[in-house]
Design a protein around this motif. Structure first.
Motif, PDB file in Angstrom:
ATOM      1  N   LEU B 214       0.552  -1.395   0.040  1.00 44.66           N
ATOM      2  CA  LEU B 214       0.055   0.129  -0.033  1.00 44.66           C
ATOM      3  C   LEU B 214       1.080   1.629   0.125  1.00 44.66           C
ATOM      4  O   LEU B 214       1.741   1.955   0.838  1.00 44.66           O
ATOM      5  CB  LEU B 214      -1.020  -0.230   1.096  1.00 44.66           C
ATOM      6  CG  LEU B 214      -1.618   1.244   1.686  1.00 44.66           C
ATOM      7  CD1 LEU B 214      -2.704   0.418   1.855  1.00 44.66           C
ATOM      8  CD2 LEU B 214      -1.913   2.325   2.131  1.00 44.66           C
ATOM      9  N   ASN B 215       0.633   1.747  -0.944  1.00 43.45           N
ATOM     10  CA  ASN B 215       1.447   3.509  -0.974  1.00 43.45           C
ATOM     11  C   ASN B 215       0.636   4.311  -0.466  1.00 43.45           C
ATOM     12  O   ASN B 215      -0.149   4.777  -0.888  1.00 43.45           O
ATOM     13  CB  ASN B 215       1.886   3.627  -2.745  1.00 43.45           C
ATOM     14  CG  ASN B 215       2.163   4.636  -2.474  1.00 43.45           C
ATOM     15  OD1 ASN B 215       2.393   5.731  -1.869  1.00 43.45           O
ATOM     16  ND2 ASN B 215       3.113   4.853  -3.275  1.00 43.45           N
ATOM     17  N   SER B 216       0.174   5.214   0.885  1.00 47.96           N
ATOM     18  CA  SER B 216      -0.207   6.122   1.192  1.00 47.96           C
ATOM     19  C   SER B 216      -0.290   7.149   0.874  1.00 47.96           C
ATOM     20  O   SER B 216      -1.194   8.579   0.775  1.00 47.96           O
ATOM     21  CB  SER B 216       0.451   6.445   2.856  1.00 47.96           C
ATOM     22  OG  SER B 216       1.433   7.185   2.544  1.00 47.96           O
ATOM     23  N   ASP B 217       0.771   7.610  -0.778  1.00 48.86           N
ATOM     24  CA  ASP B 217       0.638   8.733  -1.144  1.00 48.86           C
ATOM     25  C   ASP B 217      -0.507   8.405  -1.879  1.00 48.86           C
ATOM     26  O   ASP B 217      -1.048   9.919  -2.166  1.00 48.86           O
ATOM     27  CB  ASP B 217       1.340   9.134  -1.821  1.00 48.86           C
ATOM     28  CG  ASP B 217       3.392   9.169  -1.449  1.00 48.86           C
ATOM     29  OD1 ASP B 217       2.576   9.855  -0.410  1.00 48.86           O
ATOM     30  OD2 ASP B 217       4.178   9.051  -2.443  1.00 48.86           O
ATOM     31  N   TRP B 218      -0.934   7.548  -2.532  1.00 48.04           N
ATOM     32  CA  TRP B 218      -2.514   7.054  -3.296  1.00 48.04           C
ATOM     33  C   TRP B 218      -3.702   7.027  -2.804  1.00 48.04           C
ATOM     34  O   TRP B 218      -4.869   6.616  -2.684  1.00 48.04           O
ATOM     35  CB  TRP B 218      -1.781   6.367  -4.173  1.00 48.04           C
ATOM     36  CG  TRP B 218      -1.355   6.207  -5.162  1.00 48.04           C
ATOM     37  CD1 TRP B 218      -0.404   7.789  -6.278  1.00 48.04           C
ATOM     38  CD2 TRP B 218      -0.301   5.362  -5.726  1.00 48.04           C
ATOM     39  NE1 TRP B 218       0.329   7.380  -5.875  1.00 48.04           N
ATOM     40  CE2 TRP B 218       1.080   5.590  -6.021  1.00 48.04           C
ATOM     41  CE3 TRP B 218       0.282   3.691  -5.210  1.00 48.04           C
ATOM     42  CZ2 TRP B 218       1.744   5.383  -7.549  1.00 48.04           C
ATOM     43  CZ3 TRP B 218       0.985   2.739  -6.116  1.00 48.04           C
ATOM     44  CH2 TRP B 218       1.817   4.118  -6.939  1.00 48.04           C
ATOM     45  N   VAL B 219      -3.159   7.173  -0.640  1.00 50.55           N
ATOM     46  CA  VAL B 219      -4.944   7.083  -0.410  1.00 50.55           C
ATOM     47  C   VAL B 219      -4.910   8.414   0.633  1.00 50.55           C
ATOM     48  O   VAL B 219      -4.378   8.921   1.371  1.00 50.55           O
ATOM     49  CB  VAL B 219      -4.746   6.430   0.507  1.00 50.55           C
ATOM     50  CG1 VAL B 219      -5.993   5.484   1.579  1.00 50.55           C
ATOM     51  CG2 VAL B 219      -4.208   4.031   0.170  1.00 50.55           C
ATOM     52  N   LEU B 220      -6.177   8.747   0.377  1.00 48.18           N
ATOM     53  CA  LEU B 220      -6.368  10.521   0.592  1.00 48.18           C
ATOM     54  C   LEU B 220      -8.046   9.976   1.661  1.00 48.18           C
ATOM     55  O   LEU B 220      -9.207   9.153   1.057  1.00 48.18           O
ATOM     56  CB  LEU B 220      -6.968  10.938   0.328  1.00 48.18           C
ATOM     57  CG  LEU B 220      -6.083  12.068   0.084  1.00 48.18           C
ATOM     58  CD1 LEU B 220      -4.666  12.012   0.209  1.00 48.18           C
ATOM     59  CD2 LEU B 220      -5.818  13.086  -1.359  1.00 48.18           C
ATOM     60  N   PHE B 221      -8.648  10.338   2.917  1.00 43.11           N
ATOM     61  CA  PHE B 221      -9.517  10.094   3.739  1.00 43.11           C
ATOM     62  C   PHE B 221     -10.148  11.318   3.848  1.00 43.11           C
ATOM     63  O   PHE B 221     -10.190  12.927   4.006  1.00 43.11           O
ATOM     64  CB  PHE B 221      -9.137   9.874   5.290  1.00 43.11           C
ATOM     65  CG  PHE B 221      -8.259   8.129   4.989  1.00 43.11           C
ATOM     66  CD1 PHE B 221      -9.759   7.026   5.163  1.00 43.11           C
ATOM     67  CD2 PHE B 221      -6.821   8.283   4.849  1.00 43.11           C
ATOM     68  CE1 PHE B 221      -8.469   5.693   5.023  1.00 43.11           C
ATOM     69  CE2 PHE B 221      -6.573   7.046   5.054  1.00 43.11           C
ATOM     70  CZ  PHE B 221      -7.207   6.060   5.395  1.00 43.11           C
ATOM     71  N   SER B 222     -11.552  11.147   2.867  1.00 36.03           N
ATOM     72  CA  SER B 222     -12.725  11.980   3.389  1.00 36.03           C
ATOM     73  C   SER B 222     -13.417  12.141   3.724  1.00 36.03           C
ATOM     74  O   SER B 222     -14.006  10.762   3.811  1.00 36.03           O
ATOM     75  CB  SER B 222     -12.201  13.355   2.655  1.00 36.03           C
ATOM     76  OG  SER B 222     -12.100  13.535   1.069  1.00 36.03           O
ATOM     77  N   GLY B 223     -15.333  13.065   2.502  1.00 35.40           N
ATOM     78  CA  GLY B 223     -16.050  12.278   3.302  1.00 35.40           C
ATOM     79  C   GLY B 223     -16.872  11.330   2.153  1.00 35.40           C
ATOM     80  O   GLY B 223     -16.031  10.657   1.100  1.00 35.40           O
ATOM     81  N   PHE B 224     -17.947  11.950   1.894  1.00 32.57           N
ATOM     82  CA  PHE B 224     -18.866  10.569   1.209  1.00 32.57           C
ATOM     83  C   PHE B 224     -19.534  11.504   0.124  1.00 32.57           C
ATOM     84  O   PHE B 224     -20.026  10.850  -0.905  1.00 32.57           O
ATOM     85  CB  PHE B 224     -19.523   9.772   1.961  1.00 32.57           C
ATOM     86  CG  PHE B 224     -19.125   9.051   3.058  1.00 32.57           C
ATOM     87  CD1 PHE B 224     -18.604   8.370   3.015  1.00 32.57           C
ATOM     88  CD2 PHE B 224     -19.953   9.600   4.290  1.00 32.57           C
ATOM     89  CE1 PHE B 224     -17.428   7.414   3.591  1.00 32.57           C
ATOM     90  CE2 PHE B 224     -18.635   8.601   5.386  1.00 32.57           C
ATOM     91  CZ  PHE B 224     -18.454   7.513   5.298  1.00 32.57           C
TER      92      PHE B 224
END
Lengths: 343, 343
Positions: B214-224
């Motif tokens: 998993l590359n955390s550069d490519w994961v973003l957390f936000s809303g729906f």
DNA sequence: GTGAAAGCGCTAACAG
DNA sequence: CTGTTAGCGCTTTCAC
């Protein structure tokens, strides 16, 4: 399972009468600032939750309004419901929602239920073929305010909020004429519905103004849904009676036309152009997006809600009002003959 | 303004007691066939409409359920509401609708109102950042059944109906891998929400199974929502950290990504491919339409409603249930690397 | 089978 | 300012 606590519980605890508690909780001016604070504090500490059922029975008000729409999974109505909903929330009203599914009998049942629930008023957009005229009169006689929106009944003794149907249709068709079209058809709504009839009128008027004779081959009357547009197009296509441009009575109808056209290889807008009454969130994703008559949803919903509120507050001495919400022509990627020509 | 007629009016007219009338109208077995017919006929002739407020107060049941959703003008929720609505209608239940607008405080207020209205049960999909855990407990303690759907709280002592979030996400990401992608990003939802967390888990699991780090550069957390997708894409794009394909936590998020990508000239699916959890009526009109994890709305809504009904009927002796509705992968015009490669 | 009595929890009207 | 009295219209015992 905790027993729910009542006014009386608070009253006993504070050694006052439950009337005092009731008044304090409702900010009745009778009660002194101190008492009120004291009572409210105990109430919240006890986790008191008022029983609206009891309150409504005794006060004969429910601060609840009924909203009835023909469909909900449709951008037009979903948006309106959300807007009405917001108005209601701001004004501390609750909403009971019902969907008639274009079925007159269900509509009737919902109305009865709402009367039974003693709503303070009703906002309704009637089903395609509503046969509840007499029942609306019963409601009126009972003194329950009712506001029709978008799809109304013809009786003038009922308040209504509609779009400027005739004018909007006129503008759309006139734009088609301006753009060089003369063979202009109309996939129209049922003539017994105000929106069907008035948009048809606008269509006729625009033709007339430009001296174009209406060709009935190019006019078909049916419902307001996608399937109606689909079927109507197919009928015209099979009978080889397609005009240059079709004015659709609603956005879903236009959508149905577009889908049908695609299916039989008729290119929109090249082979057949379209324009319609009513916009949708979906429109911007269409290819081509459809030029249409649009309106401000919030304005529309607020007008309906405020009219109902006014009526609720006025009681018997309310005179019916008929509001019309302005519409605008929104040009997108259809109805563009001149543009094509000059390319 | 006609006075509304009551049980008593009917009783007097027929020279029976109002109890008899009440029973007859409710088809209580106490009353003989003849009496009942007679009473019903007089009732309808008089235009009797029962007063549910009084009935509810005395019976302590309302045959009304509260439904709370975060938004309504959204195909997912509009469809679900319509389906729940149908179930309710079939079972002779009424619906009070409320929209939290993703606002925890409004959600709380709506819940209180519903308690005050003495709904028989509540179906809720909670706001993005709901802080009403304690209040849900109060509701539970009061013996009001509550069913969470789609967006649930974590406490296991509450019934819930969810989609197979982890599994669905897993299938989507695995398909991306199958199609030859290895640089797979995820526009994820908040980790404190079950749908955000579980879909993220499915994503991670799929990567892990194929030995992809998993590359955390490519994961973003936000809303729906759409805006969340838009903003997340823009962020990745500006920082030059776009993977080959993005798995979006919801359809609106995918829509936002698509819009943002278009704006900055990133072609989907050529420059960046996408796939998402959740379908929409809108999808078929998109270009390209988005391959997605989909579900059966009716099944979902029915499960929630029936679970609530079961709970209402069971009273205290109800054990919480947690249902998961199966999801399917629906391939459309994205997530198609192999197809492109073999062209 | 039928009905008289009691009360659901609250508010309106009035009296103090 | 506070409290008493009297219901709102219906259902629920429970006695007949």
């Amino acid at each position: 399972m905790t027993k729910s606590i009542t006014l009386n519980d608070i009253a006993i605890k504070l050694n006052v009468s439950k009337v005092t508690v009731s008044k304090a909780l409702r900010n009745h001016p009778d009660i002194s600032e101190n008492r009120r604070r004291e009572i409210k504090s105990v109430a919240s500490q006890l986790g008191y939750i008022p029983n609206f059922v009891a309150r409504n029975l005794s006060s004969k008000k429910t601060r609840t309004i009924g909203v009835i729409v023909p469909v909900i999974a449709n951008s037009f109505f979903a948006d309106i419901i959300e807007s009405i909903y917001n108005c209601a929330f701001k004004n501390d009203y609750n909403i009971i929602l019902a969907v008639s599914q274009e079925d007159s009998e269900k509509e009737r049942k919902h109305l009865e239920t709402m009367l039974s629930m003693r709503v303070d008023g009703v906002i309704i957009s009637i089903a395609e073929h509503s046969e509840n005229k007499d029942f609306f009169n019963i409601i009126k006689k009972r003194g329950i305010p009712i506001v029709f929106f978008d799809r109304t009944i013809d009786e003038k003794e009922f308040s209504s909020v509609t779009l400027s149907n005739k004018d909007g249709a006129f503008k759309a068709v006139q734009k088609a004429i301006e753009n060089g079209y003369s063979k202009i058809g109309h996939i129209a709504g049922w003539k017994d519905s105000n929106i069907g009839r008035d948009r048809y009128r606008g269509y006729k008027q625009a033709l007339k103004k430009s001296g174009i004779k209406l060709n009935s081959d190019w006019v078909l009357f049916s419902g307001f849904g996608k399937k109606d547009g689909y079927d109507s197009f197919m009928k015209m296509h099979q009978e080889n009676k397609l005009p240059e441009i079709l004015f659709a009575v609603t956005f879903p109808v236009a959508l149905g036309i577009q889908e049908a056209a695609k299916e039989v290889g008729v290119n929109i807008p090249k082979d057949l152009d379209i324009i319609c009454f009513g916009d949708s969130k979906l429109n911007d994703y269409l290819n081509p997006s459809i030029s249409c008559v649009t309106h401000n949803t919030t304005e529309f919903a607020e007008a309906a809600f405020n009219l109902l509120l006014k009526q609720i507050n006025a009681g018997d001495k309310f005179a019916d009002e008929h509001l019309e919400i302005e519409t605008k022509l929104l040009l997108k990627e259809t109805c563009i003959k001149n543009i094509k020509d000059t390319k």
